[in-house]
Design a protein around this motif. Structure first.
Motif, PDB file in Angstrom:
ATOM      1  N   ILE A  38      89.302  35.068  34.864  1.00 26.57           N
ATOM      2  CA  ILE A  38      88.055  34.566  35.462  1.00 26.57           C
ATOM      3  C   ILE A  38      87.751  33.157  34.970  1.00 26.57           C
ATOM      4  CG2 ILE A  38      85.549  34.958  35.524  1.00 26.57           C
ATOM      5  CD1 ILE A  38      86.132  37.959  35.719  1.00 26.57           C
ATOM      6  N   GLN A  39      88.021  32.933  33.693  1.00 25.58           N
ATOM      7  CA  GLN A  39      87.802  31.587  33.144  1.00 25.58           C
ATOM      8  C   GLN A  39      88.731  30.572  33.803  1.00 25.58           C
ATOM      9  OE1 GLN A  39      88.181  32.577  28.985  1.00 25.58           O
ATOM     10  NE2 GLN A  39      85.949  32.558  28.662  1.00 25.58           N
ATOM     11  N   ALA A  40      89.996  30.965  33.973  1.00 27.35           N
ATOM     12  CA  ALA A  40      90.967  30.039  34.564  1.00 27.35           C
ATOM     13  C   ALA A  40      90.566  29.657  35.982  1.00 27.35           C
ATOM     14  CB  ALA A  40      92.363  30.672  34.554  1.00 27.35           C
ATOM     15  N   ALA A  41      89.878  30.571  36.673  1.00 22.48           N
ATOM     16  CA  ALA A  41      89.446  30.289  38.046  1.00 22.48           C
ATOM     17  C   ALA A  41      88.136  29.502  38.070  1.00 22.48           C
ATOM     18  CB  ALA A  41      89.287  31.594  38.815  1.00 22.48           C
ATOM     19  N   GLY A  42      87.570  29.236  36.885  1.00 19.51           N
ATOM     20  CA  GLY A  42      86.359  28.407  36.815  1.00 19.51           C
ATOM     21  C   GLY A  42      85.056  29.192  36.906  1.00 19.51           C
ATOM     22  N   TYR A  43      85.146  30.521  36.813  1.00 22.04           N
ATOM     23  CA  TYR A  43      83.937  31.344  36.933  1.00 22.04           C
ATOM     24  C   TYR A  43      83.509  31.965  35.600  1.00 22.04           C
ATOM     25  CZ  TYR A  43      84.405  31.087  42.034  1.00 22.04           C
ATOM     26  OH  TYR A  43      84.470  30.649  43.331  1.00 22.04           O
ATOM     27  N   GLY A  44      84.048  31.480  34.495  1.00 19.54           N
ATOM     28  CA  GLY A  44      83.822  32.120  33.197  1.00 19.54           C
ATOM     29  C   GLY A  44      82.351  32.356  32.876  1.00 19.54           C
ATOM     30  N   ARG A  45      81.505  31.377  33.221  1.00 16.91           N
ATOM     31  CA  ARG A  45      80.111  31.549  32.821  1.00 16.91           C
ATOM     32  C   ARG A  45      79.352  32.516  33.720  1.00 16.91           C
ATOM     33  NH1 ARG A  45      75.965  27.967  34.574  1.00 16.91           N
ATOM     34  NH2 ARG A  45      76.521  26.769  36.413  1.00 16.91           N
ATOM     35  N   TYR A  46      80.000  33.009  34.762  1.00 15.25           N
ATOM     36  CA  TYR A  46      79.359  33.999  35.641  1.00 15.25           C
ATOM     37  C   TYR A  46      79.827  35.428  35.339  1.00 15.25           C
ATOM     38  CZ  TYR A  46      78.085  29.789  38.142  1.00 15.25           C
ATOM     39  OH  TYR A  46      77.585  28.547  38.460  1.00 15.25           O
ATOM     40  N   PHE A  47      80.642  35.592  34.315  1.00 10.50           N
ATOM     41  CA  PHE A  47      81.067  36.931  33.877  1.00 10.50           C
ATOM     42  C   PHE A  47      80.254  37.227  32.622  1.00 10.50           C
ATOM     43  CE2 PHE A  47      84.951  39.488  32.072  1.00 10.50           C
ATOM     44  CZ  PHE A  47      84.222  40.665  32.188  1.00 10.50           C
ATOM     45  N   ILE A  48      79.066  37.808  32.829  1.00 12.55           N
ATOM     46  CA  ILE A  48      78.045  37.828  31.764  1.00 12.55           C
ATOM     47  C   ILE A  48      77.999  39.139  30.989  1.00 12.55           C
ATOM     48  CG2 ILE A  48      76.580  36.122  32.895  1.00 12.55           C
ATOM     49  CD1 ILE A  48      74.831  38.465  33.917  1.00 12.55           C
ATOM     50  N   HIS A  49      79.057  39.937  31.076  1.00 10.29           N
ATOM     51  CA  HIS A  49      79.079  41.151  30.252  1.00 10.29           C
ATOM     52  C   HIS A  49      80.496  41.409  29.759  1.00 10.29           C
ATOM     53  CE1 HIS A  49      80.783  43.387  33.669  1.00 10.29           C
ATOM     54  NE2 HIS A  49      79.779  42.978  34.432  1.00 10.29           N
ATOM     55  N   ARG A  50      80.600  42.349  28.830  1.00 10.37           N
ATOM     56  CA  ARG A  50      81.894  42.772  28.306  1.00 10.37           C
ATOM     57  C   ARG A  50      82.745  43.371  29.432  1.00 10.37           C
ATOM     58  NH1 ARG A  50      78.493  47.740  25.664  1.00 10.37           N
ATOM     59  NH2 ARG A  50      78.442  48.887  27.624  1.00 10.37           N
ATOM     60  N   THR A  51      84.012  43.594  29.150  1.00  9.22           N
ATOM     61  CA  THR A  51      84.921  44.100  30.185  1.00  9.22           C
ATOM     62  C   THR A  51      84.807  45.604  30.388  1.00  9.22           C
ATOM     63  OG1 THR A  51      86.454  42.265  29.981  1.00  9.22           O
ATOM     64  CG2 THR A  51      87.393  44.338  30.743  1.00  9.22           C
ATOM     65  N   GLY A  52      84.358  46.346  29.367  1.00  7.77           N
ATOM     66  CA  GLY A  52      84.286  47.796  29.579  1.00  7.77           C
ATOM     67  C   GLY A  52      83.688  48.551  28.417  1.00  7.77           C
ATOM     68  N   HIS A  53      83.605  49.855  28.624  1.00  4.89           N
ATOM     69  CA  HIS A  53      83.026  50.770  27.647  1.00  4.89           C
ATOM     70  C   HIS A  53      83.814  52.066  27.670  1.00  4.89           C
ATOM     71  CE1 HIS A  53      81.416  53.024  31.065  1.00  4.89           C
ATOM     72  NE2 HIS A  53      81.055  51.859  31.578  1.00  4.89           N
ATOM     73  N   GLY A  54      83.859  52.736  26.530  1.00 10.15           N
ATOM     74  CA  GLY A  54      84.455  54.062  26.504  1.00 10.15           C
ATOM     75  C   GLY A  54      83.670  55.031  27.355  1.00 10.15           C
ATOM     76  N   ILE A  55      84.308  56.170  27.647  1.00 14.50           N
ATOM     77  CA  ILE A  55      83.664  57.177  28.500  1.00 14.50           C
ATOM     78  C   ILE A  55      84.194  58.551  28.122  1.00 14.50           C
ATOM     79  CG2 ILE A  55      85.391  57.022  30.344  1.00 14.50           C
ATOM     80  CD1 ILE A  55      82.996  57.215  32.358  1.00 14.50           C
ATOM     81  N   GLY A  56      83.381  59.543  28.293  1.00  9.76           N
ATOM     82  CA  GLY A  56      83.773  60.918  27.977  1.00  9.76           C
ATOM     83  C   GLY A  56      82.595  61.798  28.325  1.00  9.76           C
ATOM     84  N   LEU A  57      82.061  62.500  27.325  1.00  8.26           N
ATOM     85  CA  LEU A  57      80.822  63.253  27.537  1.00  8.26           C
ATOM     86  C   LEU A  57      79.672  62.289  27.804  1.00  8.26           C
ATOM     87  CD1 LEU A  57      81.202  65.945  24.738  1.00  8.26           C
ATOM     88  CD2 LEU A  57      81.209  66.376  27.197  1.00  8.26           C
ATOM     89  N   ASP A  58      79.717  61.114  27.190  1.00  6.99           N
ATOM     90  CA  ASP A  58      78.739  60.060  27.474  1.00  6.99           C
ATOM     91  C   ASP A  58      79.316  59.078  28.486  1.00  6.99           C
ATOM     92  OD1 ASP A  58      76.335  60.468  26.045  1.00  6.99           O
ATOM     93  OD2 ASP A  58      77.325  59.892  24.172  1.00  6.99           O
ATOM     94  N   GLY A  59      78.421  58.550  29.301  1.00  7.05           N
ATOM     95  CA  GLY A  59      78.835  57.524  30.252  1.00  7.05           C
ATOM     96  C   GLY A  59      79.267  56.246  29.566  1.00  7.05           C
ATOM     97  N   HIS A  60      78.638  55.949  28.447  1.00 12.36           N
ATOM     98  CA  HIS A  60      79.016  54.808  27.606  1.00 12.36           C
ATOM     99  C   HIS A  60      79.225  55.330  26.195  1.00 12.36           C
ATOM    100  CE1 HIS A  60      76.909  51.419  30.179  1.00 12.36           C
ATOM    101  NE2 HIS A  60      77.708  52.178  30.897  1.00 12.36           N
ATOM    102  N   GLU A  61      80.390  55.135  25.640  1.00 13.38           N
ATOM    103  CA  GLU A  61      80.652  55.530  24.255  1.00 13.38           C
ATOM    104  C   GLU A  61      81.778  54.648  23.738  1.00 13.38           C
ATOM    105  OE1 GLU A  61      81.554  59.776  25.163  1.00 13.38           O
ATOM    106  OE2 GLU A  61      83.626  59.352  24.600  1.00 13.38           O
TER     107      GLU A  61
END
Lengths: 364, 364
Positions: free
Chosen positions: A282-305
């Protein structure tokens, strides 16, 4: 939840307590309790708490009126119901005893922790998260199977959404449609359905509202539910009518980033390196500052873990870890694009729990 | 939520802080935050927290990706977003400053409280519940209006359920039907729908499951949702085919108890006296030991909040307090009966938010 070896999980918890020199683990609402006992506490003002001593019997302190909900498991815990005029804090405090080192579950209400701290003034309290994270981080094959089934149900819904009419309906109506489709296509309980249309798509956690979807709108749909207690979570892009070249460009960048993130998953790669792999595209395409969150989260019994796929998390991935890969580009006032799959780290690389097509789906 | 005077509520919170000699109020997930700011935090692992000093500006610390969800309210608070690699605990700790007396919202995760206690080792923490309870206990007319609308929507659904076929469908199917009916009849968000059939009715908080409803079943349906953020909660009884004389007897006892509870509501009567009034009827009929819970709970932004209608709660009722009256009789292995309305204490007595008929509804 049935089919899991709760006694073995409880033994692992006790070994962790011993290794960490902790006397007792206190577990209330959230996913740690069903993980260890099969029982899910109601997230209400009446305290439910499992008291799990390093040595000795586990006691599940539960409101009397909810005791009939609890499936007895004599080899794992005994039940101690409390009546409406009893004080559950005093009951837990008596079970803990004086001058202990205690770990307490992440999601326990702060008011209960403060009351326990007052009742057990010589006890040291710490967050149980490092311990419960370590227990729950590597999914057993039966857990992966439930994640796979949850993902397949969500994929079915992604496919069915292509046949829906979007234009003229509100985000809220579409969100409810997604929920109903989940529950009629194999998901036990619909969890959430973000429907973010047009400029609202630039808000990653948009609350679906009264905006009427119209011609030319890009629509982010991020949704999931539970199968056998385990979560699904996938994001796909829809568009009313033919998208603009600019939309196509952004979509291709996000998809390339998502593929790069998934391709980087293998045992030994750090969580941070997965984030970096997706972000670099995303940064290489020039949109780095518009990706305003982390790439992911764990999942299992919780939606975010755990594990969180974020810069700074140098934890090496291991087979059995499950998490989302969901880069996005958010253009304020214009639109947003996010594409999300759940993946499980395998010996060779990864397995995707979501298989629905990731191209933009043109709808009416 | 719009239409409320958040600046005035914040002023009341500050006056309460001054009276209690507390320096700062910390509010995270749950209903205190929307009550004070109109904004509802997502109940996830990224910390959202309003820092409300007794003197000085309120700051809403919010994850950057959720900042677009927040409706700005410059006269009430300013927004301080934090990025994915920042530490929100450090941000809150810096805003609090050293050596304070802090109150923290009831539902805040214990892990956040423990982290704040570690970061602010000279600060004394106490539960904010006495303060927030005092703010939220007496409903404003606009709040009562939303409770009324929520109740009316639930009553419409109670009426529609009489036309449903029950026999041959599972509890879970019926529970989903209730949810869908709520959302298509004026409720913004369906909350819960306990459907407890036959012997399952003897478990007050039964989780609707795979049991197929059949001829001769009594069915407890306890359901609610939200309108404009305010909750409904009502319980009605259904029966497949003609009930037995024993069922009718128990139903009449519960209904008489519920009427007695409501009749006792007036300013100055204690919460405990309402419980006693309902319980006396059930005890006199010889079923006292089968009424295994308190008579009711407060309701508002939360489904359960103060005042609790329970033995020992000597709080005198005041006009504007809203709560449930929901006695029940639970006969293990046989059936359960519960009848529930929400009432608001008025100058003269009480107003029922639920008006659907309370007799048992015979269904197919």
């Amino acid at each position: 939840m049935t089919g899991f070896d709760y006694a073995a999980r409880m033994d692992r918890a006790r070994r962790e307590l011993a290794e960490r020199e902790v006397d007792v683990l206190l577990v209330s609402i959230g996913s740690d309790l069903p993980y260890l006992t099969g029982y899910t506490a109601m997230p209400l003002e009446r305290l439910t708490m499992a008291v799990i001593p390093r040595d000795g019997e586990t006691v599940l302190v539960v409101p009397e009126l909810e005791a009939p909900r609890v499936e007895a498991m004599p080899d794992v815990f005994r039940i101690q119901p409390w009546g409406e005029t009893e004080d559950p804090i005093a009951i837990v405090a008596a079970l803990v005893g004086p001058a202990q080192v205690a770990m307490i579950g992440d999601h326990t209400w702060s008011s209960f922790l403060l009351a326990l701290q007052a009742a057990l003034s010589d006890t040291v309290f710490a967050s149980a998260r490092p311990l419960t994270e370590s227990l729950r981080l590597i999914k057993e094959p039966a857990e992966v199977d439930l994640l796979r089934r949850a993902g397949a149900s969500a994929d079915t819904v992604a496919g069915l959404l292509a046949a829906e009419t979007f234009a003229g309906r509100t985000e809220l109506e579409m969100s409810r449609t997604v929920g109903a489709l989940l529950e009629s296509n194999g998901t036990d309980v619909a969890g959430f359905a973000i429907v973010a249309s047009g400029p609202n798509g630039a808000s990653p956690h948009h609350e679906p509202g009264d905006r009427v979807i119209g011609e030319g709108d890009a629509i982010v749909i991020d949704f999931g539910g539970k199968v056998g207690g385990y979560c699904s979570d996938t994001t796909r892009m829809f568009h009313v009518g033919e998208p603009s070249p600019r939309y196509h460009e952004v979509h291709e960048v996000v998809l390339a980033a998502q593929r790069a993130g998934i391709a980087a998953v293998r045992p030994g790669a750090t969580a941070a390196s997965i984030d970096a792999a997706a972000r670099a595209v995303i940064q290489a395409a020039g949109y780095g500052r518009y990706f305003i969150h982390r790439t992911g989260h764990g999942i299992g019994l919780d939606g975010h873990e755990d594990p969180y796929i974020v810069a700074g998390n140098e934890r090496p991935l291991e087979p059995g870890m499950a998490f989302s890969i969901e880069p996005g580009i958010y253009l304020p006032g214009e639109f947003g694009v996010r594409i999300e799959d759940i993946v499980v780290c395998t010996d060779e690389g990864s397995e995707r729990m979501n298989r629905s097509p990731r191209h933009v789906v043109i709808v009416h």
